[in-house]
Motif scaffolding. Structure first.
Motif, mmCIF file in Angstrom:
data_model
loop_
_atom_site.group_PDB
_atom_site.id
_atom_site.type_symbol
_atom_site.label_atom_id
_atom_site.label_comp_id
_atom_site.label_asym_id
_atom_site.label_seq_id
_atom_site.Cartn_x
_atom_site.Cartn_y
_atom_site.Cartn_z
ATOM 1 N N ASN A 118 26.521 36.281 30.111
ATOM 2 C CA ASN A 118 27.105 37.287 31.082
ATOM 3 C C ASN A 118 26.495 38.570 30.146
ATOM 4 O OD1 ASN A 118 28.445 39.305 32.459
ATOM 5 N ND2 ASN A 118 30.543 38.417 31.838
ATOM 6 N N ARG A 163 44.675 31.055 34.675
ATOM 7 C CA ARG A 163 44.545 31.352 33.146
ATOM 8 C C ARG A 163 44.602 29.906 32.467
ATOM 9 N NH1 ARG A 163 41.621 34.008 33.069
ATOM 10 N NH2 ARG A 163 42.111 34.853 31.162
ATOM 11 N N TYR A 193 29.472 40.265 26.933
ATOM 12 C CA TYR A 193 31.005 40.437 27.355
ATOM 13 C C TYR A 193 31.561 41.344 26.444
ATOM 14 C CZ TYR A 193 35.312 38.601 29.433
ATOM 15 O OH TYR A 193 36.519 38.474 29.930
ATOM 16 N N TYR A 216 34.165 41.024 22.737
ATOM 17 C CA TYR A 216 33.521 40.595 21.423
ATOM 18 C C TYR A 216 33.664 41.839 20.856
ATOM 19 C CZ TYR A 216 30.988 37.068 24.258
ATOM 20 O OH TYR A 216 30.683 36.039 25.016
ATOM 21 N N ASN A 239 26.449 33.634 23.464
ATOM 22 C CA ASN A 239 26.981 33.443 24.798
ATOM 23 C C ASN A 239 25.847 32.721 25.505
ATOM 24 O OD1 ASN A 239 27.966 35.407 27.465
ATOM 25 N ND2 ASN A 239 28.368 33.169 27.301
ATOM 26 N N SER A 266 38.105 28.580 34.495
ATOM 27 C CA SER A 266 38.228 29.653 35.254
ATOM 28 C C SER A 266 37.001 29.348 36.254
ATOM 29 C CB SER A 266 38.087 31.071 34.557
ATOM 30 O OG SER A 266 39.064 31.082 33.753
ATOM 31 N N LYS A 267 35.687 29.252 35.806
ATOM 32 C CA LYS A 267 34.748 29.257 36.537
ATOM 33 C C LYS A 267 34.204 28.000 37.244
ATOM 34 C CE LYS A 267 34.324 33.010 34.272
ATOM 35 N NZ LYS A 267 34.577 34.533 34.486
ATOM 36 N N THR A 308 36.431 27.247 29.347
ATOM 37 C CA THR A 308 37.418 27.654 30.326
ATOM 38 C C THR A 308 37.340 26.838 31.613
ATOM 39 O OG1 THR A 308 38.048 29.557 31.669
ATOM 40 C CG2 THR A 308 35.626 29.557 31.068
ATOM 41 N N GLY A 364 39.789 31.626 29.030
ATOM 42 C CA GLY A 364 38.746 31.452 28.052
ATOM 43 C C GLY A 364 38.733 32.576 27.030
ATOM 44 N N LYS A 365 39.321 33.827 27.654
ATOM 45 C CA LYS A 365 39.367 34.985 26.796
ATOM 46 C C LYS A 365 40.294 35.140 25.440
ATOM 47 C CE LYS A 365 39.094 39.244 28.904
ATOM 48 N NZ LYS A 365 39.653 40.495 29.784
ATOM 49 N N ALA A 382 31.586 29.589 28.742
ATOM 50 C CA ALA A 382 32.361 29.692 29.766
ATOM 51 C C ALA A 382 31.295 29.403 31.184
ATOM 52 C CB ALA A 382 32.579 31.510 29.784
ATOM 53 N N TYR A 383 29.971 29.593 31.038
ATOM 54 C CA TYR A 383 29.237 29.413 32.197
ATOM 55 C C TYR A 383 28.419 28.023 32.052
ATOM 56 C CZ TYR A 383 30.674 33.768 33.440
ATOM 57 O OH TYR A 383 31.499 34.877 33.702
ATOM 58 N N ASP A 430 30.281 30.753 23.186
ATOM 59 C CA ASP A 430 31.059 31.299 24.443
ATOM 60 C C ASP A 430 30.364 30.459 25.400
ATOM 61 O OD1 ASP A 430 31.906 32.106 26.741
ATOM 62 O OD2 ASP A 430 32.129 34.107 26.024
HETATM 63 C C1 LIG Z 1 30.980 35.323 28.907
HETATM 64 C C2 LIG Z 1 32.546 35.236 29.266
HETATM 65 N N1 LIG Z 1 33.318 34.645 28.427
HETATM 66 C C3 LIG Z 1 34.706 34.599 28.582
HETATM 67 C C4 LIG Z 1 35.180 35.032 29.944
HETATM 68 C C5 LIG Z 1 36.640 34.881 29.920
HETATM 69 O O1 LIG Z 1 36.987 33.800 30.797
HETATM 70 P P1 LIG Z 1 38.326 33.678 31.302
HETATM 71 O O2 LIG Z 1 38.465 34.334 32.579
HETATM 72 O O3 LIG Z 1 38.409 32.220 31.526
HETATM 73 O O4 LIG Z 1 39.386 34.323 30.248
HETATM 74 C C6 LIG Z 1 34.494 35.524 30.607
HETATM 75 C C7 LIG Z 1 35.041 36.245 31.940
HETATM 76 O O5 LIG Z 1 34.301 36.640 32.628
HETATM 77 C C8 LIG Z 1 32.911 35.854 30.410
HETATM 78 O O6 LIG Z 1 32.210 36.266 31.252
#
Ligand SMILES: Cc1ncc(COP(=O)(O)O)c(C=O)c1O
Length: 398
Positions: free
Chosen positions: A177, A246, A126, A129, A173, A237-238, A235, A101-102, A207-208, A205
């Motif tokens: 986070n 990745r 996060y 940014y 976001n 990831s979560k 992403t 995601g990053k 991600a969650y 964003d």
């Molecule tokens: C708000 C937020 N955006 C993006 C990411 C990045 O996610 P990834 O691990 O998929 O790169 C995170 C990871 O913790 C996150 O908390």
């Protein structure tokens, strides 16, 4: 010899939370029992449907380069999945697969921001940014969150004020986070109205988006007129507990997505080939995997919120999304005569082994911030350890 480091490197930030990790692992090496609430990593296994498909793809020879923007099957599946969940009309052309995601953060900024442009971003938020805006010569304008009745709410007043100062881009976001904030529909609607009225471009964003325990998720891209001006950070990831695999995506207007994919050509060529087949199987595999992940996380959240609120001087909301808690610890610090939240973190770590981050790890504090907060992540620690660690912390702080 003088090592030549380019001037721009003085502007890049980092995730200072990794320093907490280092400190905790040094203590662990000296034999101290550590309760890891500091990192947003996961100790839950990736669903077997994902693992099996990735292994099979590897055996089938999907070990060469993949198309730069991702395998067409995955781009199509994501367009359908993300489009349905957010009521958007998406096709594969709206999707560029990324190694996580990053990468979408830096690439989005590179594609839409000129040096000197003003960008609104959350703080606490996060940290990447702020890092990427400043690294690429933009002017970051932070906005914060305030304690509402049931959770953190956006400081819309600061957002309005910054917009009046001429902002081009909003980074938003939701589900957030580190605060765990979920915008209520009226808040998101007001933000969407401000974006449209002031012709802003948005990085949403998400991600969650799928790490939710109640209610229906919402995306700002769903509001009329917003899809054309929003890139979604997606992403795996979560949702599928795949942090180390990745894989993620940038999803948005074709023109921006094509430019983001051009950066892929220049950077990593493509995302890992066989992993994309694993993710595809995950998307097609129904909700079995993610449901287990959510149930596991929810049980942890419920225990941790209760234990934190039982400690005198700590006040903690129950977020309906993310795997973070952002308790107000001002009272607990006062009880121990500590003014500095970093000192509070260190004392708790050394005395109890309970390791967490503080507000300071999520951007520079904003003017007028008086309350003290820390972040507990419960994605990488199981229930028994939560109970044990919190008993030690409660004893120490009571
Ligand atoms: C708000 C937020 N955006 C993006 C990411 C990045 O996610 P990834 O691990 O998929 O790169 C995170 C990871 O913790 C996150 O908390």
């Amino acid at each position: 010899m003088i090592i030549p480091i380019a001037d721009r490197m003085s502007r890049i930030g980092t995730e200072t939370a990794f320093a907490v990790s280092l400190e905790a692992s040094q203590l662990a090496r000296q034999g101290k029992k550590i309760y890891p609430f500091h990192l947003g990593d996961m100790n839950i296994l990736t669903p077997s449907v994902v693992m099996d498909a990735a292994i099979e793809a590897m055996k089938q020879g999907k070990t060469g380069y993949a198309p730069t923007a991702g395998i067409p099957e995955l781009r199509e599946a994501l367009a359908k999945n993300v489009g349905t969940a957010r009521r958007l009309n998406l096709t594969a052309d709206n999707v560029s697969i990324q190694p996580g995601g990053k990468p979408t953060i830096g690439k989005f900024i590179l594609v839409v921001m000129n040096p000197g442009d003003k960008v609104l971003y959350p703080s606490p938020g996060y940290p990447i940014y702020e890092s990427q805006i400043e690294f690429q010569g933009g002017v970051g304008l932070p906005y914060g969150y305030k304690e509402g009745r049931d959770g953190f709410i956006l400081d819309l007043e600061t957002i309005r004020r910054s917009i009046r100062a001429g902002v081009k881009i909003l980074i938003y976001n939701n589900y957030q986070n580190p605060t765990g904030a979920s915008s209520p529909p009226e808040e998101m609607e007001e933000l969407a109205r401000l974006v449209l009225k002031n012709n802003l471009f948005v990085l949403s964003d998400e991600a969650y988006f799928e790490i939710r325990y109640s209610g229906e998720p919402m995306s700002i891209a769903t509001f009329p007129g917003l899809a054309e001006r929003t890139v979604i950070l997606y992403t795996f990831s979560k949702k599928f507990a795949m942090t180390g695999w990745r894989l993620g995506a940038a999803i948005g207007p074709v023109k921006v997505i094509e430019n983001i994919s051009k950066i892929n050509v220049n950077d990593e060529s493509c995302s890992n080939h066989f992993i994309q087949y694993g993710a595809l199987a995950g998307l097609q595999g129904g909700s079995e995997g993610p449901a287990f992940i959510i149930d596991t996380l929810k049980a942890r959240r419920d225990v941790l919120v209760e234990k934190l609120n039982a400690i005198p001087g700590i006040r903690c909301f129950t977020p309906e999304a993310t795997f973070y808690l952002f308790p107000n610890v001002t009272g607990a610090m006062q009880r121990r005569g500590i003014n500095n939240v970093e000192e509070f973190r260190k004392v708790c770590l050394h005395e109890t082994g309970v390791s967490f981050c503080t507000r300071r790890h999520f951007g520079r504090p904003l003017p007028g911030e008086t309350e003290q907060y820390v972040r507990f992540a419960y994605s990488g620690i199981d229930l028994a350890q939560i109970n044990e660690g919190m008993a030690k912390l409660a004893e120490f702080l009571t």
